[in-house]
Design an enzyme around this catalytic site. Structure first.
Site, PDB file in Angstrom:
ATOM      1  N   ASN A  69      11.755   4.528  -0.186  1.00 38.10           N
ATOM      2  CA  ASN A  69      10.938   4.756   0.991  1.00 38.10           C
ATOM      3  C   ASN A  69      11.385   3.675   2.005  1.00 38.10           C
ATOM      4  O   ASN A  69      10.842   2.489   1.885  1.00 38.10           O
ATOM      5  CB  ASN A  69       9.337   4.843   0.740  1.00 38.10           C
ATOM      6  N   TRP A  70      12.237   4.035   2.847  1.00 39.55           N
ATOM      7  CA  TRP A  70      12.692   3.059   3.879  1.00 39.55           C
ATOM      8  C   TRP A  70      11.836   2.745   4.967  1.00 39.55           C
ATOM      9  O   TRP A  70      12.239   1.718   5.712  1.00 39.55           O
ATOM     10  CB  TRP A  70      14.051   3.584   4.129  1.00 39.55           C
ATOM     11  N   LYS A  71      10.847   3.297   5.070  1.00 35.25           N
ATOM     12  CA  LYS A  71       9.844   3.206   6.407  1.00 35.25           C
ATOM     13  C   LYS A  71      10.562   3.117   7.502  1.00 35.25           C
ATOM     14  O   LYS A  71      11.619   3.934   7.740  1.00 35.25           O
ATOM     15  CB  LYS A  71       8.918   2.109   5.997  1.00 35.25           C
TER      16      LYS A  71
ATOM     17  N   HIS B  50       1.148   9.215   3.067  1.00 33.51           N
ATOM     18  CA  HIS B  50       1.436   7.736   2.763  1.00 33.51           C
ATOM     19  C   HIS B  50       0.333   7.006   3.508  1.00 33.51           C
ATOM     20  O   HIS B  50      -0.070   7.545   4.483  1.00 33.51           O
ATOM     21  CB  HIS B  50       2.778   7.266   2.991  1.00 33.51           C
TER      22      HIS B  50
ATOM     23  N   GLU C 125      -0.007   4.454   4.997  1.00 32.84           N
ATOM     24  CA  GLU C 125       0.457   4.047   6.238  1.00 32.84           C
ATOM     25  C   GLU C 125       0.190   5.100   7.291  1.00 32.84           C
ATOM     26  O   GLU C 125      -0.241   4.895   8.456  1.00 32.84           O
ATOM     27  CB  GLU C 125       1.860   3.462   6.367  1.00 32.84           C
TER      28      GLU C 125
ATOM     29  N   GLU D 209      -0.091   5.048  -5.152  1.00 30.29           N
ATOM     30  CA  GLU D 209       0.046   3.653  -4.575  1.00 30.29           C
ATOM     31  C   GLU D 209      -1.232   2.931  -4.099  1.00 30.29           C
ATOM     32  O   GLU D 209      -1.658   3.382  -3.078  1.00 30.29           O
ATOM     33  CB  GLU D 209       0.821   3.998  -3.318  1.00 30.29           C
TER      34      GLU D 209
ATOM     35  N   GLY E  13       3.350  -3.841  -0.096  1.00 26.60           N
ATOM     36  CA  GLY E  13       3.902  -4.803   0.790  1.00 26.60           C
ATOM     37  C   GLY E  13       3.329  -6.130   0.498  1.00 26.60           C
ATOM     38  O   GLY E  13       3.435  -7.104   1.503  1.00 26.60           O
TER      39      GLY E  13
ATOM     40  N   SER F  76       4.853  -2.591  -4.355  1.00 25.84           N
ATOM     41  CA  SER F  76       5.511  -3.966  -4.614  1.00 25.84           C
ATOM     42  C   SER F  76       6.265  -3.670  -6.091  1.00 25.84           C
ATOM     43  O   SER F  76       6.446  -4.715  -6.913  1.00 25.84           O
ATOM     44  CB  SER F  76       4.621  -5.208  -4.779  1.00 25.84           C
TER      45      SER F  76
ATOM     46  N   GLY G 172       9.437   0.548  -1.735  1.00 27.47           N
ATOM     47  CA  GLY G 172       9.437   0.304  -0.209  1.00 27.47           C
ATOM     48  C   GLY G 172      10.346  -0.742  -0.201  1.00 27.47           C
ATOM     49  O   GLY G 172      11.893  -0.619   0.148  1.00 27.47           O
ATOM     50  N   GLY G 173      10.127  -2.161   0.151  1.00 22.55           N
ATOM     51  CA  GLY G 173      10.998  -3.349   0.271  1.00 22.55           C
ATOM     52  C   GLY G 173      12.173  -3.275  -0.519  1.00 22.55           C
ATOM     53  O   GLY G 173      13.175  -3.567  -0.106  1.00 22.55           O
TER      54      GLY G 173
HETATM   55  P1  13P Z   1       6.626  -1.922  -1.025  1.00 20.35           P
HETATM   56  O1  13P Z   1       7.486  -1.542  -2.161  1.00 20.35           O
HETATM   57  O2  13P Z   1       7.153  -2.570   0.106  1.00 20.35           O
HETATM   58  O3  13P Z   1       5.097  -2.554  -1.409  1.00 20.35           O
HETATM   59  O4  13P Z   1       6.137  -0.507  -0.514  1.00 20.35           O
HETATM   60  C1  13P Z   1       5.718   0.477  -1.463  1.00 20.35           C
HETATM   61  C2  13P Z   1       5.481   1.694  -0.598  1.00 20.35           C
HETATM   62  O5  13P Z   1       4.732   1.835   0.240  1.00 20.35           O
HETATM   63  C3  13P Z   1       6.498   3.030  -1.090  1.00 20.35           C
HETATM   64  O6  13P Z   1       6.146   4.168  -0.634  1.00 20.35           O
END
Ligand code: 13P
Length: 249
Positions: A9-11, A94, A96, A166, A172, A211, A232-233
C-alpha cells in the site's frame, strides 16, 4: 490451501514517474513459492502502473473507489475506470480513510458490494485503536467491522474477498502486534467470517498489516492464520519489499 499474498500500500507516495521507476525495480523480483504480489499506487499513478505491469505476474490494486457507478461525485473514481486500467484489487476501509475521510462501516460495505459486483476484489481493512486494545475489546471491534463490511456478500463472492487485520496503533509506528497476538486476532476474524459463510471462511485470505517489514515478515508469515501482509513503508523500497515477498529467506 490459501495462496499467500504480499501487497504494497503505497499510500500518498510516488508520482506517476516515480511509480514507473519503482515498478521497474519490482519487476526484477523473483517470488519464491506461490506468493501473489500486489502493488497499490495512488489513483493518479494507476494508469502508468497498469501499463508497466501488463504481461507481468505483479497484480495492480487501488487504495479506494466510490460506491456509485458514475455521476456527480467530484473528485472520486469509479470501478469501471479502475478495471480499464488493469486494477484487480481495491483496498477498502483503511484506517486512514476511516480517520481522515469519514469512511464508515456503512460506506465500506457499499464499496465492498460495488467492487465485487464489478468483478474486482476487495482488500477490507479492519483494526482496533490503541484505546480499544487497552480496553480489551479488540476481537469485538474487528469482528463487528468484518461482519458489517460483508453484509450482503454472496457465498459465491466471499472467496474473492481479502481481509487485512491492521491494528491502528501499529501502522507507521514501528510497533507490530506480536506474531501470536496477530494470529489470534486473525483467527477471531476468520470465526466471524465462518459465522456468516460457513466453511468458505477457510478459503478467505486474511493478511496482517502494521509495521510489517523485511525483518519481521518471516515470523509473522510463519503463523498458521496469517495469509499475507499489507505493507506500507517497507513497500516503497524495492530491496525491502523483495525481502518481504521472499520472507522464507
Ligand atoms: P506501515 O507498514 O507503514 O506500518 O503501514 C501499514 C499499512 O497501513 C498498510 O496498509
Amino acid at each position: 490451501m490459501r495462496r499467500p499474498m504480499i501487497a504494497g500500500n503505497w499510500k500518498m507516495n510516488k508520482t506517476p514517474a516515480e511509480t514507473v521507476a519503482l515498478i521497474q525495480e519490482l519487476k526484477k523480483i523473483q517470488p519464491k513459492g506461490n506468493v501473489e504480489v500486489v502493488v497499490c499506487p495512488m489513483t493518479v499513478s494507476l494508469f502508468a502502473a497498469g501499463a508497466q505491469l501488463k504481461g507481468t505476474e505483479i497484480k495492480l490494486g487501488a487504495q479506494n473507489v466510490h460506491f456509485e457507478d458514475k455521476g456527480a461525485f467530484t473528485g472520486e473514481a469509479n470501478c469501471a475506470s479502475l478495471k480499464e486500467l488493469g486494477v484487480e484489487y481495491v483496498i477498502l476501509g483503511h484506517s486512514e480513510r476511516r480517520q481522515y475521510f469519514g469512511e464508515t462501516d456503512e460506506t465500506v460495505n457499499k464499496k465492498v458490494l460495488k467492487v465485487l459486483a464489478n468483478g474486482l476484489k476487495p482488500i477490507i481493512c479492519v483494526g482496533e485503536s490503541l484505546e480499544q486494545k487497552q480496553t480489551g475489546i479488540t476481537n469485538e471491534v474487528v469482528c463487528l467491522q468484518t461482519k458489517a463490511a460483508l453484509c450482503g456478500v454472496s457465498n459465491a463472492q466471499i472467496t474473492d474477498v481479502v481481509i487485512a487485520y491492521e491494528p491502528v496503533w501499529a501502522i507507521g509506528t514501528g510497533m507490530t502486534a506480536t506474531a501470536s497476538d496477530a494470529n489470534r486476532t486473525i483467527a477471531a476474524i476468520r470465526r466471524a467470517v465462518r459465522e456468516m459463510f460457513g466453511d468458505a471462511a477457510e478459503q478467505v485470505r486474511i493478511l496482517y498489516g502494521g509495521s510489517m517489514n523485511d525483518k519481521n515478515a518471516n515470523e509473522l508469515m510463519s503463523q498458521p492464520e496469517i495469509d499475507g501482509g499489507l505493507i506500507g513503508g517497507a513497500s516503497l523500497v524495492a530491496e525491502k519489499f523483495e525481502k518481504v515477498v521472499n520472507y522464507h529467506g
